[in-house]
Design an enzyme around this catalytic site. Structure first.
Site, PDB file in Angstrom:
ATOM      1  N   ASP A 150      35.158  27.961  59.140  1.00  0.00           N
ATOM      2  CA  ASP A 150      33.673  27.526  59.697  1.00  0.00           C
ATOM      3  C   ASP A 150      33.849  26.258  60.623  1.00  0.00           C
ATOM      4  O   ASP A 150      33.516  25.976  61.352  1.00  0.00           O
ATOM      5  CB  ASP A 150      32.884  26.930  58.466  1.00  0.00           C
ATOM      6  CG  ASP A 150      32.421  28.329  57.559  1.00  0.00           C
ATOM      7  OD1 ASP A 150      32.260  29.212  58.013  1.00  0.00           O
ATOM      8  OD2 ASP A 150      32.320  28.134  56.610  1.00  0.00           O
ATOM      9  N   ASN A 196      40.298  35.899  61.894  1.00  0.00           N
ATOM     10  CA  ASN A 196      41.536  35.578  61.123  1.00  0.00           C
ATOM     11  C   ASN A 196      42.710  36.985  61.463  1.00  0.00           C
ATOM     12  O   ASN A 196      42.150  37.922  61.918  1.00  0.00           O
ATOM     13  CB  ASN A 196      41.471  35.487  59.732  1.00  0.00           C
ATOM     14  CG  ASN A 196      40.871  36.349  58.921  1.00  0.00           C
ATOM     15  OD1 ASN A 196      41.294  37.670  58.986  1.00  0.00           O
ATOM     16  ND2 ASN A 196      40.252  36.000  57.826  1.00  0.00           N
ATOM     17  N   ARG A 197      44.031  36.789  61.038  1.00  0.00           N
ATOM     18  CA  ARG A 197      44.918  37.758  61.328  1.00  0.00           C
ATOM     19  C   ARG A 197      44.519  39.091  60.428  1.00  0.00           C
ATOM     20  O   ARG A 197      44.845  40.012  61.038  1.00  0.00           O
ATOM     21  CB  ARG A 197      46.265  37.047  60.724  1.00  0.00           C
ATOM     22  CG  ARG A 197      47.397  38.157  60.881  1.00  0.00           C
ATOM     23  CD  ARG A 197      48.784  37.476  60.908  1.00  0.00           C
ATOM     24  NE  ARG A 197      48.749  36.335  59.722  1.00  0.00           N
ATOM     25  CZ  ARG A 197      49.618  35.418  59.627  1.00  0.00           C
ATOM     26  NH1 ARG A 197      50.662  35.394  60.559  1.00  0.00           N
ATOM     27  NH2 ARG A 197      49.786  34.397  58.622  1.00  0.00           N
ATOM     28  N   GLU A 257      41.429  40.333  59.739  1.00  0.00           N
ATOM     29  CA  GLU A 257      40.469  40.833  60.491  1.00  0.00           C
ATOM     30  C   GLU A 257      40.734  41.369  61.769  1.00  0.00           C
ATOM     31  O   GLU A 257      40.173  42.431  62.008  1.00  0.00           O
ATOM     32  CB  GLU A 257      39.295  39.719  60.630  1.00  0.00           C
ATOM     33  CG  GLU A 257      38.653  39.238  59.349  1.00  0.00           C
ATOM     34  CD  GLU A 257      37.847  37.999  59.474  1.00  0.00           C
ATOM     35  OE1 GLU A 257      36.886  37.757  58.790  1.00  0.00           O
ATOM     36  OE2 GLU A 257      38.012  37.232  60.458  1.00  0.00           O
TER      37      GLU A 257
END
Length: 496
Positions: A287, A218-219, A221
């Site tokens: 997920d 994600n952004r 991370e």
């Protein structure tokens, strides 16, 4: 030496027909999932007072639900698409591990390999919820590397299983299953078997995933992993391209919450705007993304088409309550939504999700059931009364097989699809769900309506499920009948 950044391309305009065909191909996928399995528990209740012992709310518990979380939720999403799944993970030697093993084993088309480590606690997340709001989350876990001998066995099992699947997913929640060099060894095994690898990463050391075909940070991370800014599209693309170049990733799919997703690959950059009309719960959306992308690649779809479907799937699950999944029917509905009344005819699982959304808004759920063969004024009168006693009315409809067992081989006069469509056309009916059993007990247990309605030709003690509804604090109400109106009499008149 790093090459030039890929060109920024417009989001591909893929014809709806091509996308719907792509959705139907997902069920052909076979995927190996390796990662951190968890148990997600949801405790639902009502808060009506403050504890006299401390300034905290008292939750009067009404029900509890458990489901697979973490890598287990990736498995749930894959099976919801109809894909075949092999699952390799580790649980503790405790009750939560036993519960999780049972839940995974109950999923369709899953070959589970859940290894047990003595003395290790199974990661369990318990969420306490009232009036649609999460009050508290309690985590019980023992994160840390699994035992080296167990890691060796896990890699050996996964290396054998990868040959029977098309894509390997590494679902890393930083709980220890993929620690050390385990991820690298798994990727090497997949590469050796000619299989593609999709990674849902954690932490900042992405060298552990070097050589993966697609990675889905994600952004936040992405920012942690690269130390680069990601506050604009250009900056985000630069960070993703650095990650791709440094570790030999085939593509980086960045999930950007309300801003959608960005796919950065050698072929170019594509931005996918968010698809969610409203957001109820973001739990498990990542997920869903990794599951749909992996299923798409396993089914032979391109990365852009797989990412587009994953973006649609993410929009679906954040509009649901709890750790939800996107089914084939959900994706098809999002692509080609039913118009008018037929949107009210839903599966049992879809009914449960819709009822939860209504309940979050504080609405009372009513329920009635029957065969409704040849809808007549008596039926309409009963349904209108039922709707006047609740905020949303769900009708459980006996399937054709059930009607035959109850009424004989000459019934029903109309098939279940026709009966459901006619019921759904009534303004008093908000949802229709067909059940195969002789009674609606299982559907009642799933939906837990506040009000159960039957005709006044019953007494409360004869109403199926009355004891269940009263036990959880609901009401049973009997609707007045119109004289001379019954399906049996109508059929008799038709037949002379």
């Amino acid at each position: 030496m790093q090459g030039p950044a890929p060109a920024d391309l417009p989001t591909p305009e893929i014809p709806v027909g091509e996308l719907t065909e792509a959705v139907r191909l997902l069920k052909r996928a076979s995927v190996l999932v390796v990662g951190d399995a968890m148990l997600d528990r949801y405790v639902y209740g009502q808060v009506e007072r403050v504890s006299p012992e401390a300034p905290v709310a008292v939750l009067a518990v009404e029900r509890e639900v458990a489901m697979p979380g973490g890598a287990g939720n990736v498995v749930r999403n894959l099976t919801a698409l109809g894909a075949a799944v092999a699952f390799v993970s580790v649980v503790g030697d405790d009750q939560a591990g036993s519960d999780l093993t049972g839940l995974i084993g109950g999923q369709p088309n899953v070959e589970p390999w859940l290894l047990v480590q003595g003395g290790r606690a199974t990661t369990t997340k318990t969420r306490f919820i009232a009036a649609g709001q999460q009050l508290l989350r309690a985590d019980h876990e023992m994160p840390g590397p699994i035992h080296p001998r167990l890691a060796e066995r896990l890699v050996r099992i996964a290396a054998d299983a990868v040959a029977a699947t098309t894509v390997m997913v590494l679902s890393d929640y930083n709980k220890g299953v993929l620690s050390g060099d385990t991820a690298q060894r798994l990727i090497a095994a997949a590469r050796g078997a000619g299989r593609r690898v999709v990674v849902d990463p954690k932490g900042i050391d992405y060298a552990r995933y070097a050589g993966a075909d697609l990675i889905t940070p994600n952004r936040a991370e992405l920012k942690l992993a690269t130390g680069m800014p990601v506050d604009t599209e250009a900056a985000l693309v630069a960070a993703a391209e650095r990650l791709r170049a440094d570790h030999g990733f085939g593509a980086v799919l960045v999930t950007r919450s309300e801003d959608g997703m960005t796919l950065v690959a050698a072929e170019g950059v594509r931005h996918f705007p968010a698809e969610a009309p409203e957001v109820h719960d973001v739990s498990g959306a990542g997920d869903t993304v990794v599951a749909i992308v992996a299923a798409g690649l396993a089914a032979g779809l391109s990365a852009p088409v797989s990412a587009r479907l994953a973006n649609i799937g993410a929009g679906i699950v954040v509009g649901k309550v709890g750790t939800a999944v996107a089914r084939e029917s959900d994706l098809l509905e999002a692509l080609t939504p039913e118009r008018g009344a037929l949107r009210k005819v839903v599966s049992r699982a879809q009914a449960q999700e819709q009822v939860e959304r209504w309940r979050r808004r504080g609405w009372r759920i009513g329920f009635t059931n029957g065969c409704f063969d040849l809808l007549h004024p008596g039926h309409v009168h009963l349904l209108e009364q039922a709707r006047s006693w609740c905020d949303r009315l769900v009708v459980g409809l006996n399937a054709d097989s059930s009607v035959k067992r109850l009424k004989g081989e000459t019934r029903p006069i109309q098939g279940e699809a026709a009966r459901a469509a006619v019921l759904a056309s009534l303004a008093s009916v908000d949802l229709v769900s067909v059940f195969e059993e002789d009674t609606p007990l299982e559907l009642l247990r799933l939906l837990r309506p506040e009000i159960l309605v039957k005709g006044a030709d019953y007494t409360v003690d004869k109403v199926v499920g009355a004891d269940l509804v009263t036990d959880w604090g609901g009401q049973v109400r009997l609707a007045a009948l119109l004289p001379g109106q019954s399906t049996t009499a109508t059929v008799a008149r038709i037949r002379g």
